[in-house]
Design a protein around this motif. Sequence first.
Motif, PDB file in Angstrom:
ATOM      1  N   SER A 168      -0.872   2.067   3.886  1.00 57.92           N
ATOM      2  CA  SER A 168      -1.291   1.564   2.068  1.00 57.92           C
ATOM      3  C   SER A 168      -0.164   0.752   1.786  1.00 57.92           C
ATOM      4  O   SER A 168       0.179   0.113   1.939  1.00 57.92           O
ATOM      5  CB  SER A 168      -0.297   2.770   1.347  1.00 57.92           C
ATOM      6  N   VAL A 169      -0.248   0.027  -0.006  1.00 60.83           N
ATOM      7  CA  VAL A 169       0.400  -0.898  -0.672  1.00 60.83           C
ATOM      8  C   VAL A 169       0.886   0.042  -0.964  1.00 60.83           C
ATOM      9  O   VAL A 169       0.890   0.036  -3.074  1.00 60.83           O
ATOM     10  CB  VAL A 169      -0.390  -2.220  -1.465  1.00 60.83           C
ATOM     11  N   ARG A 170       3.040  -0.028  -0.817  1.00 57.04           N
ATOM     12  CA  ARG A 170       4.006   0.667  -1.326  1.00 57.04           C
ATOM     13  C   ARG A 170       4.487  -0.254  -2.632  1.00 57.04           C
ATOM     14  O   ARG A 170       5.203   0.150  -3.589  1.00 57.04           O
ATOM     15  CB  ARG A 170       4.796   1.351  -0.857  1.00 57.04           C
ATOM     16  N   GLY A 171       4.864  -1.909  -1.751  1.00 58.70           N
ATOM     17  CA  GLY A 171       5.105  -2.419  -2.774  1.00 58.70           C
ATOM     18  C   GLY A 171       4.767  -4.093  -2.117  1.00 58.70           C
ATOM     19  O   GLY A 171       4.153  -3.698  -1.460  1.00 58.70           O
ATOM     20  N   ILE A 172       5.370  -5.155  -2.813  1.00 55.73           N
ATOM     21  CA  ILE A 172       5.232  -6.236  -2.333  1.00 55.73           C
ATOM     22  C   ILE A 172       5.289  -6.497  -0.679  1.00 55.73           C
ATOM     23  O   ILE A 172       4.672  -7.473   0.067  1.00 55.73           O
ATOM     24  CB  ILE A 172       5.624  -7.546  -3.146  1.00 55.73           C
ATOM     25  N   GLN A 190       4.311 -11.836  -9.686  1.00 62.66           N
ATOM     26  CA  GLN A 190       5.543 -13.525  -9.739  1.00 62.66           C
ATOM     27  C   GLN A 190       6.087 -13.122  -9.162  1.00 62.66           C
ATOM     28  O   GLN A 190       7.069 -12.949  -8.960  1.00 62.66           O
ATOM     29  CB  GLN A 190       4.608 -14.100 -10.441  1.00 62.66           C
ATOM     30  N   ILE A 191       7.242 -11.835 -10.341  1.00 66.70           N
ATOM     31  CA  ILE A 191       8.944 -11.315  -9.932  1.00 66.70           C
ATOM     32  C   ILE A 191       8.601 -10.937  -8.984  1.00 66.70           C
ATOM     33  O   ILE A 191      10.229 -10.892  -8.324  1.00 66.70           O
ATOM     34  CB  ILE A 191       8.853 -11.003 -11.069  1.00 66.70           C
ATOM     35  N   ALA A 192       7.779  -9.349  -8.109  1.00 64.75           N
ATOM     36  CA  ALA A 192       8.505  -9.205  -7.313  1.00 64.75           C
ATOM     37  C   ALA A 192       8.382 -10.270  -5.928  1.00 64.75           C
ATOM     38  O   ALA A 192       9.045 -10.367  -5.211  1.00 64.75           O
ATOM     39  CB  ALA A 192       6.939  -8.280  -7.022  1.00 64.75           C
ATOM     40  N   PHE A 193       7.176 -11.344  -6.134  1.00 64.22           N
ATOM     41  CA  PHE A 193       7.720 -12.492  -4.847  1.00 64.22           C
ATOM     42  C   PHE A 193       8.614 -13.130  -5.285  1.00 64.22           C
ATOM     43  O   PHE A 193       9.182 -13.389  -4.404  1.00 64.22           O
ATOM     44  CB  PHE A 193       6.299 -13.223  -5.382  1.00 64.22           C
ATOM     45  N   ARG A 194       9.135 -13.319  -6.157  1.00 61.62           N
ATOM     46  CA  ARG A 194      10.491 -14.519  -6.446  1.00 61.62           C
ATOM     47  C   ARG A 194      11.354 -14.078  -5.628  1.00 61.62           C
ATOM     48  O   ARG A 194      12.964 -15.103  -4.836  1.00 61.62           O
ATOM     49  CB  ARG A 194      10.987 -14.362  -8.009  1.00 61.62           C
TER      50      ARG A 194
END
Lengths: 107, 446
Positions: free
Chosen positions: B210-214, B324-328
């Motif tokens: 599962s993808v729960r977050g970045i 993008q904000i999460a990956f930043r």
Amino acid sequence: MSIEIPTQPIPDHIAEACAWLSAAERYTDGPLEVRLPERLAAGDVLNVLLDVHPPYPPIDTSRPAVPLAEAAPAVVRALEKAIEASGPPEQKLRAARALRQLRQVMR
Amino acid sequence: VSRYEADLERLATQLARMAADPTVASAATDPAAVDRARLAVRQWCRTVLDDVAPVQHVHIAGRPGLADLAHRPISVLRALLGHDPHPFEPYPSLPETPLPGEYAANEQWQNLLGAADVASHEWSSSDPASRPSGEPAWATVADVAAIAEAGALLDRDLAAGHPDKRGAGWTRDGWEIAVAAGEVRQLAASGPLLSATPLRPAPHRLKPVSVRGIDTLAPALASLAAIVAGAKHLGPGTMGALAATHAQTVRTLAGALAATGPPAQGAVRKQLATNLNNHADMLVNVQVAGRPLQSLEPDDPRPALQMREIRGGLRRIGTSGSVQIAFRNDQTSLLRSVGAALAFGPAMSASAYAHIQSGRWLQPTHSDRLGWEKVSPDAPIAEAAMLVRGQAHTLARQIPRPRPTGLRHRAPHELLPRHLLYRDRQRGPSPLLPHAPTFGDPQGGR
């Protein structure tokens, strides 16, 4: 040796929409940042229309490739006709889902 | 065409007209018309489903989950349709001048109400013996699912067009119905089931990462590549759809790569982002090349499930801007995700090669009558898949290294100076052990 696979006939209006969408999906000219989202969108709409069992025969891929923006009006016309023409409920609602998806992309 | 079939077609046409344009239904301001129409459509769905598929119903206690949907889709759809729709909450205060499209929208809902009422009446007054049963009943189940799904789309439109987004929770069950109805439609339209139960992997092995977050995207993408490489069978259409859907993920990652990261890496990242978008474009070519092909075997469902989890996880994070904000703030996850995403191409290419070699993919024959023959090894799809693989290998070498930030667990290879790590790996045999004879060793070659 040739193998038989059961297929169902593709209605005219759906076939017309698929041919235009295939032309848009095959379009590889133009700037990448424009053509990539358009090719992806054309493929998505095509997938909605082709999600049938038994499958349709291979769609017409002979139409020259064009950007989705050019193909879209013809696709919209064909799908509007598919909704109004006599046909099974599932087919009409599939055409509606495809048309909705296309309109959301082109907006 | 029976009278009922004609009435059902009229209902489907009206629903299709409204569902085809998200702006049509949402402009409505007449709550009575909207609610009566929504209720009439839902009642038609549950009545027909109860009549044609009674044995499929298993009572589901509480709120159905995804596991219930996977095992008992029709029961889940019936359970969700069992509740009347939450009433449409009209605008808090209507302006004195009519809203754009208001009259047309109210009229569309009125037409839908009329069509649903007539279809319900015709069905209820028909002879029960004339209703489809057994295998033909699946076509009716498919119709119910398609209509329930379209009705759920209209609920979604109402929520999207409502000025008070916080108050639009009354359409939540519409989302659930759309998902369940989509599953049932696929099942019902897939034709007669095989007489012998096909061998399926154990249920726990169907569970996608599962993808729960970045930070969980990279493991999910790695799982996707592994599942695609090991899939027992994937039709060319499914393979193409997976490639094109993966292209969307690659595009998202390219956008994040170009928009984030240390300024010193700006030029490198922008170039890599362009190359990744090119990679996405080439993935679309796989779908194009697979369009004319067919396969007779059923698909391994796991790649599609994993892909759905990845796309759903990214959607839950939000728009591309939110991603993008999460990956930043988590560059390590971004770079790991790019690396894991590039593993898909070689996996897909290997799988395509194996399918072609085994003769399980078919291409139309060039004759007057439509027939099918095995796909040749030099078919366009093989070439497209091979190009994707080569490009993925090249791109994987261009990924910049993540810069360590803050306190976090580090692997030994990150802590040891490079020369020590190198020397450690190059050390000779332990002095406590007798020397093994080696070529060129003047003491050990006796």
